[in-house]
Motif scaffolding. Structure first.
Motif, PDB file in Angstrom:
ATOM      1  N   ASP A   4       5.570   3.995 -40.193  1.00 35.62           N
ATOM      2  CA  ASP A   4       6.713   4.943 -41.115  1.00 35.62           C
ATOM      3  C   ASP A   4       8.185   4.461 -40.760  1.00 35.62           C
ATOM      4  O   ASP A   4       8.805   4.432 -41.921  1.00 35.62           O
ATOM      5  N   GLU A   5       8.651   4.105 -39.460  1.00 33.74           N
ATOM      6  CA  GLU A   5       9.521   3.834 -38.447  1.00 33.74           C
ATOM      7  C   GLU A   5      10.533   2.412 -40.090  1.00 33.74           C
ATOM      8  O   GLU A   5      11.079   2.492 -40.085  1.00 33.74           O
ATOM      9  N   ASP A   6       9.458   1.527 -39.840  1.00 32.60           N
ATOM     10  CA  ASP A   6       9.937   0.517 -40.580  1.00 32.60           C
ATOM     11  C   ASP A   6      10.182   0.456 -42.555  1.00 32.60           C
ATOM     12  O   ASP A   6      10.679   0.093 -42.987  1.00 32.60           O
ATOM     13  N   GLN A   7       9.118   1.517 -43.122  1.00 31.91           N
ATOM     14  CA  GLN A   7       9.186   1.665 -43.897  1.00 31.91           C
ATOM     15  C   GLN A   7      10.399   2.342 -44.639  1.00 31.91           C
ATOM     16  O   GLN A   7      11.122   2.249 -45.168  1.00 31.91           O
ATOM     17  N   ALA A   8      11.429   3.395 -43.345  1.00 31.74           N
ATOM     18  CA  ALA A   8      12.125   4.023 -43.969  1.00 31.74           C
ATOM     19  C   ALA A   8      13.623   3.778 -43.793  1.00 31.74           C
ATOM     20  O   ALA A   8      14.315   4.034 -44.204  1.00 31.74           O
ATOM     21  N   ALA A   9      13.339   2.504 -42.413  1.00 30.56           N
ATOM     22  CA  ALA A   9      15.039   1.211 -42.658  1.00 30.56           C
ATOM     23  C   ALA A   9      15.110   1.514 -44.106  1.00 30.56           C
ATOM     24  O   ALA A   9      14.322   0.409 -45.007  1.00 30.56           O
ATOM     25  N   SER A  10      16.220   1.070 -44.229  1.00 34.06           N
ATOM     26  CA  SER A  10      16.687   0.541 -45.501  1.00 34.06           C
ATOM     27  C   SER A  10      17.360  -0.936 -45.201  1.00 34.06           C
ATOM     28  O   SER A  10      17.485  -1.411 -47.189  1.00 34.06           O
ATOM     29  N   TYR A 182      19.385  -9.810 -21.406  1.00 31.78           N
ATOM     30  CA  TYR A 182      19.077  -8.277 -20.771  1.00 31.78           C
ATOM     31  C   TYR A 182      19.810  -7.862 -21.663  1.00 31.78           C
ATOM     32  O   TYR A 182      21.741  -7.238 -21.974  1.00 31.78           O
ATOM     33  N   LEU A 183      19.115  -6.910 -22.580  1.00 25.23           N
ATOM     34  CA  LEU A 183      19.813  -6.079 -23.553  1.00 25.23           C
ATOM     35  C   LEU A 183      20.382  -4.736 -22.977  1.00 25.23           C
ATOM     36  O   LEU A 183      19.386  -4.012 -23.035  1.00 25.23           O
ATOM     37  N   ALA A 184      21.459  -4.042 -22.418  1.00 21.50           N
ATOM     38  CA  ALA A 184      21.640  -3.035 -22.434  1.00 21.50           C
ATOM     39  C   ALA A 184      23.061  -2.450 -22.563  1.00 21.50           C
ATOM     40  O   ALA A 184      22.898  -1.454 -22.753  1.00 21.50           O
ATOM     41  N   ALA A 185      23.187  -3.180 -23.670  1.00 22.00           N
ATOM     42  CA  ALA A 185      24.578  -2.075 -24.802  1.00 22.00           C
ATOM     43  C   ALA A 185      23.660  -1.582 -24.933  1.00 22.00           C
ATOM     44  O   ALA A 185      22.755  -1.188 -26.052  1.00 22.00           O
ATOM     45  N   ALA A 186      24.491   0.000 -25.917  1.00 21.63           N
ATOM     46  CA  ALA A 186      23.869   0.733 -25.949  1.00 21.63           C
ATOM     47  C   ALA A 186      24.242   1.190 -27.557  1.00 21.63           C
ATOM     48  O   ALA A 186      25.332   1.072 -28.200  1.00 21.63           O
ATOM     49  N   VAL A 187      23.744   0.247 -28.316  1.00 22.57           N
ATOM     50  CA  VAL A 187      23.266  -0.238 -29.788  1.00 22.57           C
ATOM     51  C   VAL A 187      23.203   1.426 -30.979  1.00 22.57           C
ATOM     52  O   VAL A 187      22.750   1.665 -30.890  1.00 22.57           O
ATOM     53  N   SER A 188      24.080   2.008 -31.422  1.00 20.82           N
ATOM     54  CA  SER A 188      23.769   2.051 -32.959  1.00 20.82           C
ATOM     55  C   SER A 188      22.696   2.267 -33.473  1.00 20.82           C
ATOM     56  O   SER A 188      22.431   1.335 -33.825  1.00 20.82           O
ATOM     57  N   ASP A 189      21.570   2.922 -33.632  1.00 21.64           N
ATOM     58  CA  ASP A 189      20.129   3.324 -34.899  1.00 21.64           C
ATOM     59  C   ASP A 189      21.480   3.469 -36.119  1.00 21.64           C
ATOM     60  O   ASP A 189      20.779   2.706 -37.455  1.00 21.64           O
ATOM     61  N   PHE A 190      23.143   3.355 -36.360  1.00 22.57           N
ATOM     62  CA  PHE A 190      22.946   3.960 -37.961  1.00 22.57           C
ATOM     63  C   PHE A 190      24.051   3.660 -37.725  1.00 22.57           C
ATOM     64  O   PHE A 190      24.900   2.823 -37.060  1.00 22.57           O
ATOM     65  N   PHE A 191      24.404   3.356 -38.790  1.00 22.12           N
ATOM     66  CA  PHE A 191      25.283   2.155 -39.546  1.00 22.12           C
ATOM     67  C   PHE A 191      25.985   2.645 -40.920  1.00 22.12           C
ATOM     68  O   PHE A 191      25.559   3.452 -41.558  1.00 22.12           O
ATOM     69  N   MET A 213      24.454   7.749 -43.309  1.00 22.30           N
ATOM     70  CA  MET A 213      24.132   6.642 -42.525  1.00 22.30           C
ATOM     71  C   MET A 213      22.784   5.747 -42.586  1.00 22.30           C
ATOM     72  O   MET A 213      21.828   6.974 -42.548  1.00 22.30           O
ATOM     73  N   ASP A 214      23.141   5.508 -42.959  1.00 23.01           N
ATOM     74  CA  ASP A 214      21.773   4.185 -43.377  1.00 23.01           C
ATOM     75  C   ASP A 214      21.169   3.681 -41.879  1.00 23.01           C
ATOM     76  O   ASP A 214      22.223   3.342 -40.393  1.00 23.01           O
ATOM     77  N   GLN A 215      19.867   2.960 -41.385  1.00 26.22           N
ATOM     78  CA  GLN A 215      19.459   2.866 -40.208  1.00 26.22           C
ATOM     79  C   GLN A 215      18.800   0.781 -40.350  1.00 26.22           C
ATOM     80  O   GLN A 215      19.552   0.796 -41.447  1.00 26.22           O
ATOM     81  N   VAL A 216      20.235   1.046 -38.832  1.00 26.57           N
ATOM     82  CA  VAL A 216      20.283  -0.251 -38.823  1.00 26.57           C
ATOM     83  C   VAL A 216      19.001  -1.345 -38.460  1.00 26.57           C
ATOM     84  O   VAL A 216      17.736  -0.851 -38.405  1.00 26.57           O
ATOM     85  N   PRO A 217      19.245  -2.386 -39.298  1.00 33.92           N
ATOM     86  CA  PRO A 217      17.592  -2.831 -38.907  1.00 33.92           C
ATOM     87  C   PRO A 217      17.448  -2.804 -37.561  1.00 33.92           C
ATOM     88  O   PRO A 217      17.600  -3.479 -36.864  1.00 33.92           O
TER      89      PRO A 217
END
Lengths: 334, 334
Positions: A4-10, A182-191, A213-217
């Motif tokens: 479902d998650e991937d389908q919801a991503a715009s 080493y992906l330690a950044a706190a990346v937004s889920d939305f943009f 906001m839309d979802q970040v891919p």
């Protein structure tokens, strides 16, 4: 991949990069990364890309307001130092003004360097109590500068972050299994897509504020499948609800097929983390998160006891564990 | 006071403080402010409260995501130094980790102090090129420490900010016209009432993110009318649209009845600002912003030429102008 998650991503990653403009400094940034990577390959060093700090989501084109993710950058800056100590070359891609390796020991708020300098006429002296630590930090810093093993660059917005991550991963491709992410950044889920942004400062006084906001891919997907095929990929899960930590880490591994998720809970992250990885190669993908077979995953907890050793940093153990695992991974390349 | 804006606001200041909890450190913070103010009154010093940096609006109780306002804190930190130089005692109320007076000259990103230290065995030396400025900054810093004229305290959220501003203004009340409020912080116009916050991290993967926020009460109103009656109050307007600068500054003066609005535009704020004030005492209040009579206001532009003097800071001129105006205001008290 049909959750479902991937389908919801715009936006797919591809659509994202096709519609959102690259940061103006991208090309210049990447030229410097290229030079750095060439030098490290010549020296046969392993290279780790450390991302650190939070990303912003601007609400306006002329940025006054933005959404942010909590992160001082402690995990990334501290880990970068231990990777350097372990002989890695480090690309330190961090949020502007977040903590950096070495200078992190002298936060202007908690340990301001002006406080440990004495001045007498034209002579400046470092107070004796501060001298041993400063000498140690300075020596490590100068050594890294001399060896040329640290390259720093900055991002502010989630858009900067995504473009840089893609471009740098492509530069690391030729390193094969000698590259680590080493992906330690706190990346937004939305943009907020550029097309929906307001040009000027949003005016108050019109009642309440509505933001949509839309979802970040899901960027790990192309990172694992396209941008790098052999890099050792470590992602992070930060949760405030401990019960979600392992299920969400397993789901991410099943979805993206990378090597390790390090789970940490907001309030205990300074002294305990959990490494979640596939038990044997890649775990099978399930239709939904509830169907994941726990026997396909292994968990390793790392804990330190700050009561016994208050100066100990858990990043020392995290990096040691990853260096071991990466060693095995790189040796397996045949 | 019956503008559309005020009717749209969902919280009066009174309602705000009745429903939103005070920050846990408030009492301890205020005890230290009390002691500081007592010492300055004994020394017959004028006191300025400088607020600086952006406020956050947390979206979750266990904060991972938050809305923020763009501000490194340059205006506030720089101005605080010039107020200290002018003989003021300064309460520097700033966003955690934003720039601070003195240490602002040594940002870890743009002017890292580790770069100008040499280390040789057990001996640390400041590089000669950096010595003159560092000696100057250190001397000013040590002098302020010795005189005890700077008191710093921090906020993070807009809620911290509002509670602190109210409590500190009450402590400054006994100073009468010898108190100044220099409100340079970039304060959110919106907030999320505690009662509407999600306890845990908002989960992604459920499509887009919707946020709806309430308006922060217009805090200048009770500040001018209740918390302080004689303090000299300087507020700021930051706009990205130059055409809005003066009308919005005038409207704020008509609405709140304070002394000065300093208008600045995002891209030119380092070299030009405009002081907007009532031409003679308080301007009449109008039913709406369009009806304001321009002859009731005076505007003074301050500009510096960075091509001629690149080291000049506009805050030097802003503070000099305010010190003059405050002097007149304080002398008028009879």
């Amino acid at each position: 991949m049909a959750s479902d998650e991937d389908q919801a991503a715009s936006f797919s990653a591809e659509q994202y990069f096709a519609t959102q403009p690259p940061p103006p400094s991208l090309e210049a940034d990447i030229v410097r990364v290229q030079e750095f990577v060439l030098r490290q390959r010549a020296a046969k060093r392993k290279v780790v890309l450390v991302t650190s700090g939070g990303t912003t989501v601007p609400l306006e084109l002329n940025v006054v307001r933005f959404l942010d993710n909590f992160s001082a950058g402690t995990r990334g800056a501290t880990s970068a130092e231990y990777f350097l100590k372990a002989g890695y070359a480090v690309i330190f891609m961090h949020r502007q003004f977040s903590l950096q390796p070495f200078s992190r020991h002298y936060s202007h708020s908690t340990h301001p360097f002006l406080d440990f300098l004495d001045v007498d006429a034209e002579y400046i002296e470092v107070k004796s109590a501060e001298r041993p630590q400063l000498i140690e930090v300075l020596k490590a810093y100068k050594q890294v500068q001399k060896a040329g093993t640290l390259h720093s660059l900055t991002f502010v917005t989630v858009n900067d972050y995504l473009w840089l991550l893609r471009a740098i991963s492509k530069e690391l491709y030729p390193l094969g299994r000698n590259a680590m992410f080493y992906l330690a950044a706190a990346v937004s889920d939305f943009f907020l897509p550029r097309q929906k942004m307001s040009e000027h400062k949003i005016q108050s006084g019109k009642g309440s504020l509505h933001i949509e906001m839309d979802q970040v891919p899901k960027i790990l997907k192309p990172l694992v499948e396209e941008w790098t095929r052999e890099g050792y990929i470590v992602s992070f899960k930060l949760e405030t609800d401990n019960a979600l930590l392992i299920p969400k880490a397993r789901a991410a591994l099943a979805r993206y097929g990378h090597q390790v998720v390090i789970g940490n809970e907001l309030h205990t992250r300074k002294y305990q983390v959990v490494f979640v990885s596939p038990a044997n190669g890649k775990p099978a993908q399930a239709e939904n998160e509830e169907e994941l077979d726990p026997s396909k995953f292994s968990e390793t907890w790392l804990r330190i006891d700050l009561a016994v050793n208050p100066a100990k940093e858990i990043e020392e153990d995290i990096v040691a564990e990853l260096v071991r695992r990466h060693q095995t991974w790189a040796a397996d390349s045949s």
